[in-house]
Design a protein around this motif. Sequence first.
Motif: not given
Length: 307
Positions: A30-32, A54-65
């Motif tokens: 997701i980050r890439a 968000s629809d492609l990866f439901p429930g995945v939380q991305i930490p702030e870089h």
Amino acid sequence: MFLEHSLKYFLEFRSLKRENPDLSEDVVLIRALRDSNLPKFLTDDAILFSGIISDLFPGVQIPEHDYGILQSTIVDVMNGKNLQPETCMVEKVIQFYETMLVRHGVMLVGPTGGGKTTVYQILAETLGNLQKLDLGNPFYQAVKTYVLNPKSITMGELYGEVNNITLEWKDGLMALSVRAAVNDTSEDHKWIISDGPVDALWIENLNTVLDDNKMLCLANSERIKLTPQIHMLFEVQDLKVASPATVSRCGMVFVDPEELKWMPYVKTWMKRVSKKVSAIKCATRYFPVSSSVGAHVSPECTNSSRL
């Protein structure tokens, strides 16, 4: 074109995975995707893109870089230039930095007055300041810029031409800039900046420069190989007449003035005016019209800004 973009995403994914081995592959992917696509989107499009992710990866939380000293140095540079360190502007400089890590050809796209020149000037000064700290990052090097307007001159004056009388070859501005950058053997970055509209005439000759060949081919059959320290930058308002071949070879960073809006301009203006007003008040207070020429200045005015 699709294979080229896929390769860039793969390289970005591999780089992020190497730097963050503990993160899950979903988060790294997701980050890439985000880092490779967000810089080129409008503000409204960025919201739609986030929704698709968000629809492609439901429930995945991305930490702030955390960009650490890079981000703090950018803010310091903006404050030093009497600019407002707005979050959107700091993010745009970081996006420009990340795009340059994976592309040697980058286009800053946006209307006049949106902040394109400010973005690359801030990053250039930031990299120079970080180099002085000797942090060990090979990309933290001083920046030398070569700025030209391709549309203000003819094709012969841009790339070079043969004199019809003497039959001697004479380099154009682009050839001279590239040659000077190549002959400079220092580790400093060399940014060749084309500040002007893109059309199908002059930029098509740079396709071999912007692809992996990194070769400037001149009309006298000479070929100049670019060094890894050279980056080709373009400040353009739009890409209406740019061909897909050119666009696919460059990284895109869209500087949207609608995101910055007008308040930072007012804050900067008010800051400058307040300094002048304080100096005027100090002058009129301690230098009235009837006072003698040899009046002494009060210590309260010694720290006031000059007019």
